[in-house]
Scaffold this active site. Structure first.
Site, PDB file in Angstrom:
ATOM      1  N   GLN A  16       0.812  -1.217  -0.026  1.00 37.79           N
ATOM      2  CA  GLN A  16       0.495   0.123  -0.284  1.00 37.79           C
ATOM      3  C   GLN A  16       0.860   1.459   0.089  1.00 37.79           C
ATOM      4  OE1 GLN A  16      -2.714  -2.216   3.661  1.00 37.79           O
ATOM      5  NE2 GLN A  16      -4.214  -0.034   2.374  1.00 37.79           N
ATOM      6  N   ASN A 113      -1.490 -10.478   8.185  1.00 39.47           N
ATOM      7  CA  ASN A 113      -2.971 -10.189   8.919  1.00 39.47           C
ATOM      8  C   ASN A 113      -3.860  -9.798   7.783  1.00 39.47           C
ATOM      9  OD1 ASN A 113      -3.046  -7.214   9.816  1.00 39.47           O
ATOM     10  ND2 ASN A 113      -3.907  -6.369   7.505  1.00 39.47           N
ATOM     11  N   GLU A 114      -4.239 -10.251   8.760  1.00 36.10           N
ATOM     12  CA  GLU A 114      -6.268 -10.196   8.850  1.00 36.10           C
ATOM     13  C   GLU A 114      -6.591 -11.589   7.621  1.00 36.10           C
ATOM     14  OE1 GLU A 114      -7.676  -6.684   7.060  1.00 36.10           O
ATOM     15  OE2 GLU A 114      -7.554  -5.597   8.760  1.00 36.10           O
ATOM     16  N   TYR A 258     -12.497  -1.524  12.978  1.00 33.00           N
ATOM     17  CA  TYR A 258     -12.996  -0.719  11.618  1.00 33.00           C
ATOM     18  C   TYR A 258     -14.520  -0.457  12.330  1.00 33.00           C
ATOM     19  CZ  TYR A 258      -8.579  -0.444   9.545  1.00 33.00           C
ATOM     20  OH  TYR A 258      -7.492  -0.490   9.085  1.00 33.00           O
ATOM     21  N   GLU A 324      -4.980  -2.120  14.592  1.00 36.16           N
ATOM     22  CA  GLU A 324      -5.433  -1.027  13.350  1.00 36.16           C
ATOM     23  C   GLU A 324      -6.325  -1.022  13.497  1.00 36.16           C
ATOM     24  OE1 GLU A 324      -6.022  -2.852   8.911  1.00 36.16           O
ATOM     25  OE2 GLU A 324      -3.403  -3.680   9.108  1.00 36.16           O
ATOM     26  N   TRP A 368      -4.977   3.098  12.201  1.00 36.75           N
ATOM     27  CA  TRP A 368      -4.484   3.104  10.824  1.00 36.75           C
ATOM     28  C   TRP A 368      -4.838   4.520  10.238  1.00 36.75           C
ATOM     29  CZ3 TRP A 368      -2.113  -0.436   7.431  1.00 36.75           C
ATOM     30  CH2 TRP A 368      -2.465  -0.084   6.347  1.00 36.75           C
ATOM     31  N   TRP A 376      -6.541  -0.982  -1.498  1.00 39.25           N
ATOM     32  CA  TRP A 376      -6.853  -1.853  -2.457  1.00 39.25           C
ATOM     33  C   TRP A 376      -8.017  -1.533  -2.824  1.00 39.25           C
ATOM     34  CZ3 TRP A 376      -3.202  -4.741  -0.444  1.00 39.25           C
ATOM     35  CH2 TRP A 376      -2.621  -5.083   0.660  1.00 39.25           C
TER      36      TRP A 376
END
Length: 418
Positions: A16, A113-114, A258, A324, A368, A376
């Site tokens: 990213q 991650n995730e 989030y 995050e 984040w 993405w």
């Protein structure tokens, strides 16, 4: 309000921000390939250049120092380190860039991650790399293999490096907070619990609780398979005795949070194979929750506190790092981002309540993101940064948002020694 050794950080991810997609013998990642296919990303954008952090890492370091972070979370691009995807050729230029030999200075490691996002969005929904849409089957296999890989990495570190380097290893799990749409409806309450099982529980249960998937998850998958006449082995794989044990392979709980959702029963009753049908639940946004930047991201700071309490109660009160958490901005640029300022203020207050009132062992918070970057499938249309990056400027100038200034003041107030 916060422990004296609390980690105040910000996070980024290699693809990213780095750019330099062909620099210094780097190989191709699935995201390099995915983004170069037409129609995959907003505006046909890609991460070929992104924030050019491969070249401008010293500029990023200045941003880190300006915020006064105690910790910085970054990722390693394996295609830069292992260009052909194997250990037969280790790219020394990539090693030099990351200083891969810095295990003596790194204390916190994340293997993956995730995994939920990689498995579901990449292999069931097809909106992330590699863009596959194998409904109801492949995501479970991918998730299983990521857990096996994580366990292998944890055991390798535990046996070969921990004694000397004294670090800690985990994997970062993303999850929304889920609660029933109708608090008096037992079916909705059960549906909310299934959502937690199929997101957080999918990966946390094997690592923290039993060494296997949640019983609720396995029962739901097998029941749906039976209804559809599915034959053969379960679509949710089983761990083999020959695999490294997955139970206990996390030295702390790494959480990416989030947003929150309301859940009602019966969202997946159409007769087909898919994760939605297995869950038999539908999640919706509460209209009273404000939405920021992107349609899926409702601003629900109190949901983080509830999720932290759930983690404490369900996974034996582990040490938790919020790896995050952030607020999206879209449309016209707002350097004076008052809404994001309020978001961070409210969220950090909820974290403090979780620590001081609920007894959750939260050890750190990572915003984040350090700077606007390639988000993405949304490309550069969504901005999460504490620093704005001007992608129309060849110099990719970084400018601190008001929220970044506020975050720096928060860190200054509570960082070690204060």
């Amino acid at each position: 309000m916060f422990p004296p050794n609390f980690a105040w950080g910000a996070a980024t991810s290699a693809y990213q921000i780095e750019g330099g997609w062909q620099a210094d013998e780097k190989g191709l990642s699935i995201w390099d390939t995915f983004c170069h296919e037409e129609g995959r990303v907003f505006g046909e954008q890609n991460g070929d250049v992104a924030c050019s952090s491969y070249e401008l890492w010293e500029t990023d370091l200045a941003c880190i120092q300006q915020l006064g972070l105690t910790h910085y979370r970054l990722s390693l691009a394996w295609a830069r380190l292992l260009p052909d995807g194997t250990t037969r050729h280790v790219n020394q230029k990539g090693v030099q860039y990351y200083n891969k030999t810095f295990g003596d200075r790194v204390r916190l490691w994340i293997t993956i991650n995730e995994p939920y996002v990689c498995a579901k969005l990449g292999h069931e929904d097809g909106i992330h790399a590699p863009g596959l849409k194998e409904k109801g089957t492949l995501a479970y296999v991918v998730g299983h293999n990521m857990l096996r890989a994580h366990a292998m990495a944890w055991h390798s570190y535990d046996s070969g490096y921990r004694a000397e380097q004294r670090g800690a290893v985990s994997l970062a799990l993303n999850s929304d907070w889920f609660e029933p749409l109708d608090g008096d409806c037992s079916e909705d309450a059960a549906a909310a619990e299934r959502e937690l099982s199929f997101t957080l529980g999918w990966f946390a249960w094997p690592v923290f609780v039993t060494g296997d998937y949640p019983e609720m998850m396995r029962y739901a998958i097998d029941a749906q398979s039976s209804r559809l006449g599915y034959t053969g082995a379960s679509r949710l794989p089983k761990f083999s005795e020959g695999d490294p044990a997955v139970l206990g392979t996390a030295d702390f709980f790494a959480l990416n949070y989030y947003t929150s959702r309301k859940v009602k029963a019966g969202g997946g009753r159409e007769q087909t194979l898919s994760m939605k049908c297995d869950r038999d639940a539908e999640d919706v946004l509460d209209p009273s929750w404000p939405v920021c930047g992107v349609s899926w991201l409702a601003v629900v700071p109190h949901g983080l506190r509830k999720l932290l309490q759930y983690i404490k109660d369900t996974f034996s009160n582990p040490a938790v790092y919020i790896t995050e958490n952030g607020f999206a901005q879209a449309g016209p640029l707002q350097i004076e981002d008052a809404q994001r300022c309020e978001f961070y203020k409210s969220t950090i207050l909820e974290v403090a309540k979780a620590i001081n009132e609920d007894g959750v062992n939260v050890c750190g918070y990572f915003a984040w993101s350090l700077m606007d970057n390639f988000e993405w499938a949304d490309g550069f249309s969504v901005r999460f940064g504490l620093f704005h990056v001007d992608f129309s400027d060849s110099n990719l100038t970084r400018t601190i948002y008001r929220s970044g200034q506020d975050y720096a003041r928060t860190i200054s107030t509570y960082r070690p020694g204060k």
